[in-house]
Scaffold this motif. Structure first.
Motif, mmCIF file in Angstrom:
data_model
loop_
_atom_site.group_PDB
_atom_site.id
_atom_site.type_symbol
_atom_site.label_atom_id
_atom_site.label_comp_id
_atom_site.label_asym_id
_atom_site.label_seq_id
_atom_site.Cartn_x
_atom_site.Cartn_y
_atom_site.Cartn_z
ATOM 1 N N SER A 1 47.088 -18.050 26.562
ATOM 2 C CA SER A 1 46.645 -18.372 27.916
ATOM 3 C C SER A 1 47.745 -19.060 28.705
ATOM 4 O O SER A 1 48.005 -18.726 29.861
ATOM 5 C CB SER A 1 45.413 -19.279 27.872
ATOM 6 O OG SER A 1 44.413 -18.702 27.080
ATOM 7 N N ALA B 1 41.178 -11.217 31.200
ATOM 8 C CA ALA B 1 41.152 -11.915 29.908
ATOM 9 C C ALA B 1 39.938 -11.426 29.130
ATOM 10 O O ALA B 1 38.801 -11.635 29.532
ATOM 11 C CB ALA B 1 41.084 -13.426 30.122
ATOM 12 N N ARG C 1 38.651 -20.494 33.849
ATOM 13 C CA ARG C 1 39.651 -21.366 33.278
ATOM 14 C C ARG C 1 40.597 -21.781 34.397
ATOM 15 O O ARG C 1 40.936 -20.981 35.263
ATOM 16 C CB ARG C 1 40.320 -20.631 32.126
ATOM 17 C CG ARG C 1 41.778 -20.409 32.190
ATOM 18 C CD ARG C 1 42.214 -19.608 30.976
ATOM 19 N NE ARG C 1 43.216 -18.645 31.394
ATOM 20 C CZ ARG C 1 43.634 -17.627 30.674
ATOM 21 N NH1 ARG C 1 43.084 -17.385 29.510
ATOM 22 N NH2 ARG C 1 44.546 -16.817 31.116
ATOM 23 N N THR D 1 43.794 -22.369 36.199
ATOM 24 C CA THR D 1 45.172 -21.918 36.070
ATOM 25 C C THR D 1 45.974 -22.524 37.205
ATOM 26 O O THR D 1 45.418 -23.016 38.183
ATOM 27 C CB THR D 1 45.290 -20.379 36.159
ATOM 28 O OG1 THR D 1 45.111 -20.001 37.518
ATOM 29 C CG2 THR D 1 44.259 -19.694 35.287
ATOM 30 N N SER E 1 37.550 -12.621 33.686
ATOM 31 C CA SER E 1 37.338 -12.664 32.241
ATOM 32 C C SER E 1 36.232 -11.680 31.884
ATOM 33 O O SER E 1 35.315 -11.443 32.668
ATOM 34 C CB SER E 1 36.964 -14.067 31.793
ATOM 35 O OG SER E 1 35.697 -14.411 32.289
#
Lengths: 335, 335
Positions: B74, B95, B113, B115, B127
């Motif tokens: 990641s 992802a 998530r 970033t 994702s």
């Protein structure tokens, strides 16, 4: 006319293959070994042979042993075989290794690996790899289990090397699945816990003389508890026992066999054994369908799919699917 | 009548879906996000939408990044995105995590998530998990790649978490595949080397500030050399470079991007790019066929397969296969 009886004749087995099937049912090792090679290679008539074999199978206990590379599975299987032999039981071992260059058959069972039972006629060892598998390794492995069962083995052990999905699929047809791990494998277990919890009926922490065996046992126990709390709706649930083994010294192997017996008792007492067998029947059937269907679809794709310059994958998929969908609709229309 | 043009009208897209496709081709993030949800859920019309999307895709560079859990993928992907943005390129990130409970879509791309590019409108993050996948995770992922490509992203990165066969299948449709490993992972690499050597175009030894990075690089180099010696018949062969990266500090990321560029140049110079695209087309097509065929076979099995008390798996498989085999024979008979 031979003395094979109407059951075998009805299957349309030709002479040689019928002899192999009869010999196998008579307990002749040479016949079993040659029959396995025949069904493994999907030679003509293997389906008829499997029908005859299947009718005579169903008495063996099927135990799967799987786990990460380096966990000492081969040695553990060896010791498990020893104990079953001491109990007077006959044993078949199928070692599945998709990456192995070895497969198939020496005359009295294929023993590419030296075992303590190499000279024992009541132990039949067979290794299987992906090589030379016409219809897929899983499909062939299922057939070999039935052949050993019909031959008369009391226990059939399936050992899968590695931990890929394919190996998990294969070992999961066993009634009792033992997942072998080693001290310090906590991270690997965490990474694969969904798959492991789903298939493990018994855990063996092998090489238990190394540091950390008790820690690994605790980690497994916690994982099992959490997994079971999340799914505690079923009263008949089984909590997988965790046995510490040191296969090289034979330690913990008696306890491991007791755990296998406890699990078998649980399966019979709760009626789960017949559920497991019904599920295994469906899985086997589906595996055989998928193996042949894949080849049929290859032919359709070659004939009907557009070139990548002229089409898109969905339109191409439609062209392949249309005749198959129509066939299914027509087949189910009368129902 | 909208200004969509005859191309979209011919696909028979209804109003709402046509708006999503047009909006996506216009570069509207909200439309892309909603279109992805639509095709991910296999809602009515998704195939027509994908046909329209597919025609407008093919310009993006598709890069796959995979490797064992804990390798720091990641963070590495984050840094790769940063560098591409610094080059002025727009980026889509997919992802894929089959085990994740999260999936699907917040309004401007799904950013579960944090970033470093969360606020950058030129980075679209999505994702994907197994949850809610009607036709299989791989099939849906392929469609999302095309959607991001048609939307106008210059680079589409596919990050797969874990190392199962499913993830390998997904990432292998990328033109350039980067396998991420870490110092000391020699045993894991050995255990999986067949699969890794087959898919890796570039290696990243991440966390290279840890001990053993150079040893791991040497092990990889040896593995690559042996693998290539065994198959040196092809003059146009590519030797995967091995880059040492420390993603947390951004070290080695420029070199990694250079390796990606070198590989892309190799693909175009040797004509392999169009071979790769033809192979990817076939793989996508087959994935779509298999996803729907599986459901068709489920229906046939439910209707035609005997109970496990009354039959054997091979006879049951025959009952299911017979109409499908007949359909394929009839379809190919005129050829």
């Amino acid at each position: 006319v031979s003395g094979s009886g109407p059951g075998l004749d009805r299957d349309g087995l030709d002479g040689d293959l019928r002899d192999l099937v009869e010999g196998t049912l008579d307990g002749q090792q040479l016949a079993l070994s040659r029959l396995i090679s025949h069904i493994e290679d999907r030679k003509p008539g293997y389906r008829a042979a499997m029908r005859a074999i299947y009718r005579e199978s169903g008495d063996a206990r099927i135990i799967g042993i799987t786990g990460q590379p380096g966990a000492g599975k081969s040695t553990l299987v060896d010791k498990v075989v020893d104990r079953y032999r001491e109990q007077g039981l006959t044993v078949g071992v199928i070692a599945v290794d998709p990456s192995s260059p070895y497969s198939g058959g020496s005359v009295l069972g294929d023993r590419i690996r030296q075992t303590s039972r190499s000279e024992d006629p009541e132990v039949f060892f067979r290794s299987m790899s992906s090589r030379g598998q016409g219809g897929g390794l899983a499909a062939a492995t299922f057939d070999v289990i039935h052949a050993m069962d019909a031959f008369g083995k009391d226990v059939v052990l399936i050992e899968t090397v590695g931990a890929g999905q394919n190996e998990v699929d294969i070992v999961s047809v066993a009634e009792t699945v033992c997942v072998v791990t080693i001290p310090g494998a906590g991270d690997d277990i965490q990474a694969n816990k969904a798959g492991i919890l789903e298939i493990a009926d018994v855990f063996a922490v092998n090489k238990a003389d190394l540091d950390g065996a008790h820690t690994t046992r605790k980690e497994l126990l916690q994982m099992i508890r959490i997994g079971n709390d999340l799914d505690d709706s079923d009263e008949r649930r089984w909590m997988p026992p965790i046995e510490l083994t040191t296969a090289t010294r034979g330690e913990g192997v008696d306890e491991l066999l007791e755990a296998f017996d406890d699990h078998y008792e649980f399966l019979t007492d709760t009626g789960r054994l017949s559920e497991e067998r019904a599920a295994r029947f469906r899985q086997e059937l589906r595996t055989h369908v998928d193996a042949e269907l894949s080849a049929l679809v290859d032919r359709l794709v070659a004939a009907r799919a557009p070139d990548h310059e002229d089409g898109d994958p969905h339109t191409g998929a439609e062209a392949v699917l249309a005749p198959l969908r129509a066939a299914v609709e027509a087949e189910l229309d009368g129902d």
